[in-house]
Scaffold this motif. Structure first.
Motif, PDB file in Angstrom:
ATOM      1  N   ALA A  88       9.889  11.978  -2.321  1.00 32.20           N
ATOM      2  CA  ALA A  88       9.333  12.763  -1.220  1.00 32.20           C
ATOM      3  C   ALA A  88       8.160  12.056  -0.570  1.00 32.20           C
ATOM      4  CB  ALA A  88       8.912  14.141  -1.730  1.00 32.20           C
ATOM      5  N   GLU A  89       7.385  11.312  -1.382  1.00 32.92           N
ATOM      6  CA  GLU A  89       6.185  10.669  -0.850  1.00 32.92           C
ATOM      7  C   GLU A  89       6.513   9.480   0.048  1.00 32.92           C
ATOM      8  OE1 GLU A  89       6.966  11.304  -3.958  1.00 32.92           O
ATOM      9  OE2 GLU A  89       5.243  11.820  -5.204  1.00 32.92           O
ATOM     10  N   ALA A  90       7.775   9.037   0.051  1.00 33.45           N
ATOM     11  CA  ALA A  90       8.124   7.797   0.734  1.00 33.45           C
ATOM     12  C   ALA A  90       8.301   7.961   2.238  1.00 33.45           C
ATOM     13  CB  ALA A  90       9.402   7.219   0.126  1.00 33.45           C
ATOM     14  N   GLY A  91       8.288   9.185   2.745  1.00 31.31           N
ATOM     15  CA  GLY A  91       8.432   9.376   4.175  1.00 31.31           C
ATOM     16  C   GLY A  91       9.667  10.180   4.501  1.00 31.31           C
ATOM     17  N   PRO A  92      10.061  10.230   5.800  1.00 34.89           N
ATOM     18  CA  PRO A  92      11.198  11.054   6.207  1.00 34.89           C
ATOM     19  C   PRO A  92      12.476  10.676   5.476  1.00 34.89           C
ATOM     20  CG  PRO A  92       9.956  10.306   8.117  1.00 34.89           C
ATOM     21  CD  PRO A  92       9.419   9.562   6.934  1.00 34.89           C
ATOM     22  N   SER A 186       8.104  26.989   2.870  1.00 26.89           N
ATOM     23  CA  SER A 186       7.404  27.002   4.155  1.00 26.89           C
ATOM     24  C   SER A 186       8.005  25.938   5.063  1.00 26.89           C
ATOM     25  CB  SER A 186       5.907  26.742   3.975  1.00 26.89           C
ATOM     26  OG  SER A 186       5.296  27.772   3.213  1.00 26.89           O
ATOM     27  N   VAL A 187       8.098  26.245   6.342  1.00 25.52           N
ATOM     28  CA  VAL A 187       8.628  25.324   7.339  1.00 25.52           C
ATOM     29  C   VAL A 187       7.602  25.208   8.458  1.00 25.52           C
ATOM     30  CG1 VAL A 187      10.452  24.883   9.014  1.00 25.52           C
ATOM     31  CG2 VAL A 187      11.016  25.918   6.802  1.00 25.52           C
ATOM     32  N   GLY A 188       7.186  23.978   8.727  1.00 21.75           N
ATOM     33  CA  GLY A 188       6.201  23.768   9.784  1.00 21.75           C
ATOM     34  C   GLY A 188       4.898  24.483   9.529  1.00 21.75           C
ATOM     35  N   GLY A 189       4.514  24.614   8.247  1.00 20.46           N
ATOM     36  CA  GLY A 189       3.261  25.257   7.892  1.00 20.46           C
ATOM     37  C   GLY A 189       3.321  26.766   7.838  1.00 20.46           C
ATOM     38  N   ARG A 190       4.494  27.351   8.031  1.00 21.61           N
ATOM     39  CA  ARG A 190       4.629  28.814   8.015  1.00 21.61           C
ATOM     40  C   ARG A 190       5.575  29.235   6.900  1.00 21.61           C
ATOM     41  NH1 ARG A 190       8.223  32.385  10.348  1.00 21.61           N
ATOM     42  NH2 ARG A 190       9.319  30.655  11.359  1.00 21.61           N
ATOM     43  N   GLU A 191       5.115  30.148   6.059  1.00 26.12           N
ATOM     44  CA  GLU A 191       5.968  30.637   4.968  1.00 26.12           C
ATOM     45  C   GLU A 191       7.131  31.423   5.552  1.00 26.12           C
ATOM     46  OE1 GLU A 191       5.726  33.882   1.367  1.00 26.12           O
ATOM     47  OE2 GLU A 191       3.985  32.529   1.632  1.00 26.12           O
ATOM     48  N   ASP A 244       8.258  19.756   8.947  1.00 28.09           N
ATOM     49  CA  ASP A 244       7.673  19.592   7.616  1.00 28.09           C
ATOM     50  C   ASP A 244       8.127  20.733   6.715  1.00 28.09           C
ATOM     51  OD1 ASP A 244       6.273  17.282   8.327  1.00 28.09           O
ATOM     52  OD2 ASP A 244       4.585  18.447   9.095  1.00 28.09           O
ATOM     53  N   ILE A 245       8.701  20.377   5.579  1.00 30.34           N
ATOM     54  CA  ILE A 245       9.200  21.344   4.604  1.00 30.34           C
ATOM     55  C   ILE A 245       8.294  21.302   3.379  1.00 30.34           C
ATOM     56  CG2 ILE A 245      11.164  22.046   3.195  1.00 30.34           C
ATOM     57  CD1 ILE A 245      11.645  22.143   6.251  1.00 30.34           C
ATOM     58  N   LEU A 255       6.520  20.439  -3.596  1.00 34.79           N
ATOM     59  CA  LEU A 255       7.293  19.307  -3.076  1.00 34.79           C
ATOM     60  C   LEU A 255       7.281  19.395  -1.560  1.00 34.79           C
ATOM     61  CD1 LEU A 255      10.670  17.962  -4.417  1.00 34.79           C
ATOM     62  CD2 LEU A 255      10.234  18.103  -1.963  1.00 34.79           C
ATOM     63  N   ARG A 256       6.891  18.298  -0.909  1.00 37.09           N
ATOM     64  CA  ARG A 256       6.836  18.238   0.543  1.00 37.09           C
ATOM     65  C   ARG A 256       7.790  17.137   1.040  1.00 37.09           C
ATOM     66  NH1 ARG A 256       1.526  18.844  -1.282  1.00 37.09           N
ATOM     67  NH2 ARG A 256       0.525  20.792  -0.560  1.00 37.09           N
ATOM     68  N   VAL A 257       8.535  17.440   2.063  1.00 36.95           N
ATOM     69  CA  VAL A 257       9.511  16.489   2.567  1.00 36.95           C
ATOM     70  C   VAL A 257       9.782  16.791   4.036  1.00 36.95           C
ATOM     71  CG1 VAL A 257      11.539  17.890   1.946  1.00 36.95           C
ATOM     72  CG2 VAL A 257      11.749  15.398   2.037  1.00 36.95           C
ATOM     73  N   ARG A 258      10.280  15.801   4.726  1.00 38.25           N
ATOM     74  CA  ARG A 258      10.684  15.982   6.124  1.00 38.25           C
ATOM     75  C   ARG A 258      12.013  15.257   6.299  1.00 38.25           C
ATOM     76  NH1 ARG A 258       7.664  16.986  10.998  1.00 38.25           N
ATOM     77  NH2 ARG A 258       8.783  16.279  12.853  1.00 38.25           N
ATOM     78  N   PHE A 259      13.011  15.972   6.770  1.00 35.94           N
ATOM     79  CA  PHE A 259      14.314  15.368   7.008  1.00 35.94           C
ATOM     80  C   PHE A 259      14.407  14.951   8.465  1.00 35.94           C
ATOM     81  CE2 PHE A 259      14.971  18.258   3.438  1.00 35.94           C
ATOM     82  CZ  PHE A 259      15.603  17.405   2.531  1.00 35.94           C
ATOM     83  N   GLY A 260      14.850  13.736   8.687  1.00 42.06           N
ATOM     84  CA  GLY A 260      14.941  13.228  10.058  1.00 42.06           C
ATOM     85  C   GLY A 260      15.725  11.937  10.082  1.00 42.06           C
ATOM     86  N   SER A 261      15.834  11.348  11.262  1.00 43.57           N
ATOM     87  CA  SER A 261      16.605  10.121  11.412  1.00 43.57           C
ATOM     88  C   SER A 261      15.810   8.934  10.888  1.00 43.57           C
ATOM     89  CB  SER A 261      16.949   9.907  12.877  1.00 43.57           C
ATOM     90  OG  SER A 261      15.753   9.877  13.657  1.00 43.57           O
TER      91      SER A 261
END
Length: 261
Positions: A88-92, A186-191, A244-245, A255-261
């Motif tokens: 998760a720490e490695a980026g999108p 939480s998605v985008g800082g909102r639960e 941001d998830i 656990l924080r992660v962001r899914f993207g291209s």
């Protein structure tokens, strides 16, 4: 459930078809009838052929396994490859979809090999081989466009809906993983969701204990550095890409992660 690898003439064609779908990211039809596995043993042979071909052509190795206690109706066991395992720490985390289906899990990390041998492993021996545990998310996907029409051997051959694995922060102790905990998404800082999470096998290590001995019986084994996930605490969750998830695992961590291209 007693399963033995049951190789058959169509296993390599089945593996090649599934690898092509995996690499294109495009789900397709069921396997052709002449190479479609008819038993769980044949399905596991397709998995092994897939691992062999990926190692030979991509130098891709088995970095993790998914497993769960089998039932008379279902068997969940599949390798997860290094190319589909990220931190998760490695980026999108790359995805081709706008909605990503995930399962919140705990990944047990092996510090010692558990190779094939004649005698069964005890729970204590397997515990001694575990070096730690991490928060984890299994990323789900399927190489069949209509998986509801595929047989269980076909689904097992396709690695039981595994697309990849996100490994998050280490937790304090692999021996203190709870059988239940509250999960907060939480998605985008909102639960947006809160779940009373429960492990499907009650004991989170149960699937690991089973897997070590299942692989041993096949003449295979687990290796130091590999991770093993054993079941979702909340079924599946659908989350959006490009946001941001954040998933809070009770008192264990975030656990924080962001899914993207």
């Amino acid at each position: 459930m007693q399963i033995r690898i049951e190789d058959y003439p169509g296993s390599i064609d089945a593996a090649r078809t599934l690898i092509a779908a995996r690499e294109s990211g495009l789900a397709g039809p069921r396997l052709p009838a002449d190479c479609r596995p008819q038993s769980m043993g044949q399905a596991f042979a397709v998995q092994q052929r897939t691992a062999q071909l990926l190692q030979e052509t991509r130098r891709d190795r088995i970095a993790a396994w998914k497993s769960a206690l089998p039932s008379p109706e279902k068997m969940v066991v599949a390798p997860i490859y290094a190319s589909g395992t990220v931190y998760a720490e490695a980026g999108p985390v790359a995805t081709r979809t706008q909605v990503v289906r995930i399962e919140p899990e705990i990944a047990f990390e092996l510090a010692q090999d558990l190779p094939a041998r004649d005698t069964p492993y005890t729970d204590a021996e397997i515990d001694a081989a575990v070096g730690g545990a991490r928060l984890a998310l299994e990323v789900l996907g399927c190489r069949y466009a209509s998986p509801e029409h595929a047989s269980l051997p076909e689904l097992l051959a396709d690695h039981m809906f595994n697309e990849g694995l996100v490994l998050g922060a280490r937790i304090a102790s692999a021996d203190a993983v709870p059988s239940s905990m509250t999960l907060t998404l939480s998605v985008g800082g909102r639960e947006v969701e809160q779940h009373p999470g429960f492990h499907p096998n009650d004991r989170p290590k149960a699937g690991l204990y089973w897997l070590a001995n299942f692989l041993r019986e096949q003449g295979l084994g687990l290796h130091a550095g590999q991770h093993v996930i054993t079941g979702s605490y909340a079924g599946f969750l659908d989350v959006p890409a490009h946001q941001d998830i954040e998933l809070v695992y009770g008192e264990l961590g975030v656990l924080r992660v962001r899914f993207g291209s």
